[in-house]
Design a protein around this motif. Sequence first.
Motif, PDB file in Angstrom:
ATOM      1  N   LYS A 209     -11.465  -1.528  12.732  1.00 16.07           N
ATOM      2  CA  LYS A 209     -10.735  -2.616  12.082  1.00 16.07           C
ATOM      3  C   LYS A 209     -11.275  -3.963  12.574  1.00 16.07           C
ATOM      4  CE  LYS A 209      -8.133  -0.068   9.587  1.00 16.07           C
ATOM      5  NZ  LYS A 209      -6.718   0.024   9.405  1.00 16.07           N
TER       6      LYS A 209
ATOM      7  N   TYR B 255      -6.873  -7.674  13.102  1.00 18.28           N
ATOM      8  CA  TYR B 255      -5.817  -6.713  13.418  1.00 18.28           C
ATOM      9  C   TYR B 255      -5.320  -6.886  14.857  1.00 18.28           C
ATOM     10  CZ  TYR B 255      -6.801  -4.184   9.058  1.00 18.28           C
ATOM     11  OH  TYR B 255      -6.957  -3.830   7.736  1.00 18.28           O
TER      12      TYR B 255
ATOM     13  N   LEU C  40      -2.049   4.053  14.950  1.00 17.88           N
ATOM     14  CA  LEU C  40      -3.085   4.549  14.043  1.00 17.88           C
ATOM     15  C   LEU C  40      -3.705   3.449  13.169  1.00 17.88           C
ATOM     16  CD1 LEU C  40      -4.239   7.404  13.567  1.00 17.88           C
ATOM     17  CD2 LEU C  40      -2.848   7.512  11.519  1.00 17.88           C
TER      18      LEU C  40
ATOM     19  N   TRP D 283      -8.837   6.724  17.888  1.00 17.90           N
ATOM     20  CA  TRP D 283      -8.280   6.785  16.519  1.00 17.90           C
ATOM     21  C   TRP D 283      -8.496   8.173  15.924  1.00 17.90           C
ATOM     22  CZ3 TRP D 283     -11.287   7.805  12.161  1.00 17.90           C
ATOM     23  CH2 TRP D 283     -10.545   7.885  10.969  1.00 17.90           C
TER      24      TRP D 283
ATOM     25  N   ARG E 243      -5.615  10.627  14.645  1.00 15.75           N
ATOM     26  CA  ARG E 243      -5.541  10.930  13.200  1.00 15.75           C
ATOM     27  C   ARG E 243      -5.473  12.450  13.014  1.00 15.75           C
ATOM     28  NH1 ARG E 243      -5.767   7.932   7.912  1.00 15.75           N
ATOM     29  NH2 ARG E 243      -5.926   9.691   6.544  1.00 15.75           N
TER      30      ARG E 243
ATOM     31  N   GLU F 225       4.890   0.727   8.619  1.00 13.90           N
ATOM     32  CA  GLU F 225       4.108   1.111   7.430  1.00 13.90           C
ATOM     33  C   GLU F 225       4.921   2.016   6.500  1.00 13.90           C
ATOM     34  OE1 GLU F 225       0.655  -0.851   7.252  1.00 13.90           O
ATOM     35  OE2 GLU F 225       0.679   1.030   6.145  1.00 13.90           O
TER      36      GLU F 225
ATOM     37  N   THR G 159       5.954  -0.926   3.086  1.00 10.40           N
ATOM     38  CA  THR G 159       5.061  -0.722   1.937  1.00 10.40           C
ATOM     39  C   THR G 159       5.809  -0.106   0.751  1.00 10.40           C
ATOM     40  OG1 THR G 159       4.547   1.377   2.967  1.00 10.40           O
ATOM     41  CG2 THR G 159       2.927  -0.371   3.261  1.00 10.40           C
TER      42      THR G 159
ATOM     43  N   PHE H 209      -7.676  -5.410   3.166  1.00 11.06           N
ATOM     44  CA  PHE H 209      -7.824  -4.884   4.525  1.00 11.06           C
ATOM     45  C   PHE H 209      -9.290  -4.987   4.918  1.00 11.06           C
ATOM     46  CE2 PHE H 209      -9.377  -1.060   2.552  1.00 11.06           C
ATOM     47  CZ  PHE H 209      -8.537  -0.835   1.467  1.00 11.06           C
TER      48      PHE H 209
ATOM     49  N   ARG I 124     -12.734  -4.560   7.937  1.00  8.12           N
ATOM     50  CA  ARG I 124     -13.432  -3.790   8.974  1.00  8.12           C
ATOM     51  C   ARG I 124     -14.406  -4.720   9.707  1.00  8.12           C
ATOM     52  NH1 ARG I 124     -10.276  -0.602   7.219  1.00  8.12           N
ATOM     53  NH2 ARG I 124     -10.680   1.289   6.033  1.00  8.12           N
TER      54      ARG I 124
ATOM     55  N   GLY J  23      -5.280   1.404  -4.181  1.00  3.17           N
ATOM     56  CA  GLY J  23      -4.003   0.964  -3.608  1.00  3.17           C
ATOM     57  C   GLY J  23      -3.694   1.626  -2.271  1.00  3.17           C
ATOM     58  N   PHE J  24      -4.196   2.864  -2.074  1.00  2.00           N
ATOM     59  CA  PHE J  24      -3.959   3.560  -0.814  1.00  2.00           C
ATOM     60  C   PHE J  24      -5.244   3.611   0.018  1.00  2.00           C
ATOM     61  CE2 PHE J  24      -0.571   5.275  -3.550  1.00  2.00           C
ATOM     62  CZ  PHE J  24       0.538   5.134  -2.707  1.00  2.00           C
TER      63      PHE J  24
ATOM     64  N   ARG K 131     -10.289   6.435   6.534  1.00  2.00           N
ATOM     65  CA  ARG K 131      -9.168   5.604   6.987  1.00  2.00           C
ATOM     66  C   ARG K 131      -8.214   5.293   5.841  1.00  2.00           C
ATOM     67  NH1 ARG K 131      -9.568   2.400  12.450  1.00  2.00           N
ATOM     68  NH2 ARG K 131      -7.362   2.918  12.221  1.00  2.00           N
TER      69      ARG K 131
ATOM     70  N   CYS L 206      -4.765   5.873   3.463  1.00  2.00           N
ATOM     71  CA  CYS L 206      -3.363   5.878   3.868  1.00  2.00           C
ATOM     72  C   CYS L 206      -2.920   7.306   4.181  1.00  2.00           C
ATOM     73  CB  CYS L 206      -2.496   5.297   2.761  1.00  2.00           C
ATOM     74  SG  CYS L 206      -0.752   5.414   3.152  1.00  2.00           S
TER      75      CYS L 206
HETATM   76  C1  HEM Z   1       3.332   2.383  -1.501  1.00  2.00           C
HETATM   77  C2  HEM Z   1       3.192   2.724  -0.269  1.00  2.00           C
HETATM   78  C3  HEM Z   1       1.952   2.565   0.558  1.00  2.00           C
HETATM   79  C4  HEM Z   1       0.788   1.906   0.296  1.00  2.00           C
HETATM   80  C5  HEM Z   1       0.413   1.137  -0.961  1.00  2.00           C
HETATM   81  C6  HEM Z   1      -0.073   2.064   1.449  1.00  2.00           C
HETATM   82  C7  HEM Z   1      -1.357   1.572   1.539  1.00  2.00           C
HETATM   83  C8  HEM Z   1      -2.174   1.717   2.656  1.00  2.00           C
HETATM   84  C9  HEM Z   1      -3.493   1.170   2.776  1.00  2.00           C
HETATM   85  C10 HEM Z   1      -4.210   0.350   1.712  1.00  2.00           C
HETATM   86  C11 HEM Z   1      -3.970   1.514   3.994  1.00  2.00           C
HETATM   87  C12 HEM Z   1      -5.311   1.107   4.607  1.00  2.00           C
HETATM   88  C13 HEM Z   1      -5.037  -0.125   5.446  1.00  2.00           C
HETATM   89  C14 HEM Z   1      -6.164  -0.604   6.262  1.00  2.00           C
HETATM   90  O1  HEM Z   1      -7.278  -0.072   6.207  1.00  2.00           O
HETATM   91  O2  HEM Z   1      -5.928  -1.578   7.002  1.00  2.00           O
HETATM   92  C15 HEM Z   1      -2.945   2.277   4.666  1.00  2.00           C
HETATM   93  C16 HEM Z   1      -3.066   2.806   5.928  1.00  2.00           C
HETATM   94  C17 HEM Z   1      -2.050   3.437   6.586  1.00  2.00           C
HETATM   95  N1  HEM Z   1      -0.823   3.791   6.066  1.00  2.00           N
HETATM   96 FE1  HEM Z   1      -0.146   3.415   4.202  1.00  2.00          FE
HETATM   97  N2  HEM Z   1       0.596   2.790   2.396  1.00  2.00           N
HETATM   98  C18 HEM Z   1       1.824   3.136   1.886  1.00  2.00           C
HETATM   99  C19 HEM Z   1       2.787   3.901   2.519  1.00  2.00           C
HETATM  100  C20 HEM Z   1       2.689   4.427   3.767  1.00  2.00           C
HETATM  101  C21 HEM Z   1       3.679   5.274   4.390  1.00  2.00           C
HETATM  102  C22 HEM Z   1       4.965   5.733   3.713  1.00  2.00           C
HETATM  103  C23 HEM Z   1       3.234   5.541   5.653  1.00  2.00           C
HETATM  104  C24 HEM Z   1       3.853   6.375   6.709  1.00  2.00           C
HETATM  105  C25 HEM Z   1       4.737   7.290   6.507  1.00  2.00           C
HETATM  106  C26 HEM Z   1       1.941   4.881   5.816  1.00  2.00           C
HETATM  107  C27 HEM Z   1       1.186   4.902   6.961  1.00  2.00           C
HETATM  108  C28 HEM Z   1      -0.088   4.379   7.053  1.00  2.00           C
HETATM  109  C29 HEM Z   1      -0.890   4.422   8.281  1.00  2.00           C
HETATM  110  C30 HEM Z   1      -0.443   4.962   9.613  1.00  2.00           C
HETATM  111  C31 HEM Z   1      -2.119   3.842   7.974  1.00  2.00           C
HETATM  112  C32 HEM Z   1      -3.328   3.721   8.895  1.00  2.00           C
HETATM  113  C33 HEM Z   1      -4.194   4.968   8.696  1.00  2.00           C
HETATM  114  C34 HEM Z   1      -5.465   4.960   9.519  1.00  2.00           C
HETATM  115  O3  HEM Z   1      -6.062   3.905   9.715  1.00  2.00           O
HETATM  116  O4  HEM Z   1      -5.881   6.065   9.914  1.00  2.00           O
HETATM  117  N3  HEM Z   1       1.647   4.230   4.640  1.00  2.00           N
HETATM  118  N4  HEM Z   1      -1.856   2.393   3.819  1.00  2.00           N
END
Ligand code: HEM
Length: 492
Positions: free
Chosen positions: A97, A101, A112, A120, A124, A310, A314, A371, A373, A431-432, A437, A439
């Motif tokens: 990251k 961050y 995480l 990490w 993970r 998170e 979100t 987001f 890196r 979006g995810f 890395r 979501c």
């Molecule tokens: C609409 C709902 C959600 C969206 C749009 C979303 C979107 C994202 C995105 C774009 C990232 C990448 C962020 C980055 O690289 O900085 C991310 C990472 C992550 N999200 Fe989500 N998220 C959502 C819901 C959730 C939920 C419900 C959880 C947990 C239960 C969660 C836990 C995480 C975690 C822990 C990461 C970091 C993963 C890693 O770097 O290995 N997110 N999310």
Amino acid sequence: MNTWTLLAFALWALFMRYLPQIFKFVELQRFSRTLPGPTVGELIANVKKGQILNWLKELRLQHGPVFRIWFGKDLMVFFTTPDDIKQLLGNNTLLSKSRNYQLVEPWLGKGLLTNSGESWHRRRKLLTPAFHFRILSEFKEPMEENCRILVSRLRDHADGKPFDIYPYITLFALDAICETAMGIKKNAQMQSDSDYVRAVQTICRILHHQSFSFWQRFNFLFNLSAAGQKRNAALRVLHGETNRVIQIRRKQLQQAKAEQETAQQQEDNDVGSKRRLAFLDMLLLAQLEGNGSELSDVDIREEVDTFMFEGHDTTSSAIAFAISLLSKHADVQQRVYEEAVELEGREKESMPYLEAVIKETLRLYPSVPFFSREVLEDLQVGQVTVPKGASVSCLIYMLHRDPDSFPDPERFDPDRFYLNENQLHPFAFAGFSAGPRNCIGQKFAMLELKCSLSMLLRHYQFLPVADHQPLPLAELVMKSGNGIQVRMQPRP
Ligand code: HEM
């Protein structure tokens, strides 16, 4: 040696100490001149205005798909096309990251989201099974129980008068993550307010300003400022709450473990497979049993902080923006309603039209609008070679407004995904995020969104509020600066 000689020697030593950084900075300066982007003055003026997303949109129009911004001494290159995003997210060596961050670390530590490298990777691997589809099935019931509470909390507003639905949704989402992933009942919806939710909102606002400010990026100055004091007060609330959650669950788990070990063993043998553990149980047991001996209490708190944040902020954002869009598009709402009635109880399975509506909502209002890196080795992206030491950002907010992928991009049209998803570039929607890395909570989020939206629509019809247009703000997670105003009436 006289004083002057000593002073000259100290200055020379200091110069030599920072020589590599000076060279690096000069190299980054030289590179940055090859890319378009705003001046520091423009950055300061737009931070003051507080409309960062609108400004990023203007920059994309003015400078094209790749541009750069200097944040103090940090150089960030923004990318916005599906091809470039594919290269960035598909690159298995680009997993650290960016320095941005670090601003979140006083809160989330090395959870995480902020962690990098081997640590990490191990974390993970440990946490991925906690979001396996089998355990998610067990989450549906507590999620729906909380949806029912939400429906009843909203009943007083089913009178056709405008109100802000957002506070109700955040309390629901907080209860949902606590009761599923953390395994404890929080009952936030039974109160009108939550210190935790308020502290999350405060800290997100402060961290957003800090990340775009020049002087607030110096920790020493920031800690002395009023914003720094406010952040520290919010941190006390946030860490107090996560410590409380961990303590409750640890106690419950120790008791249950002592009482049920034998019974559980029997049950596992009967089913022929090992019971999967929810997120917090998995961390606590790994620590308790020593097979995750590297997990300290602080490590656990950092992960709980990360997932509580998170896992609720979100999804609240996505549910609230979806309701806002549905209130303004009666035809789409009617189609979702019909599907929700037809497929009631089958939210774990496919609900194709609702899923398209959720994606289209996240396209227009991505909960995480960008987001970034850190570039650890020179990196080729399309025509640009980004040097080591710079950062790259996936500007999802503008990727999702690329007119080549999404003609008339501001128009809400779920058929883009319902009818034509196969024709989209695989990275037109992110979006995810995507790649290693991505979501980790994506499936959890989709289940929560499907359960809550379908149940709400089965009970209420959402109507628009004249002249209300949500004001998207990029406060770590996207929020509406003027709330989510809707009107509601009960379904017959
Ligand atoms: C609409 C709902 C959600 C969206 C749009 C979303 C979107 C994202 C995105 C774009 C990232 C990448 C962020 C980055 O690289 O900085 C991310 C990472 C992550 N999200 Fe989500 N998220 C959502 C819901 C959730 C939920 C419900 C959880 C947990 C239960 C969660 C836990 C995480 C975690 C822990 C990461 C970091 C993963 C890693 O770097 O290995 N997110 N999310």
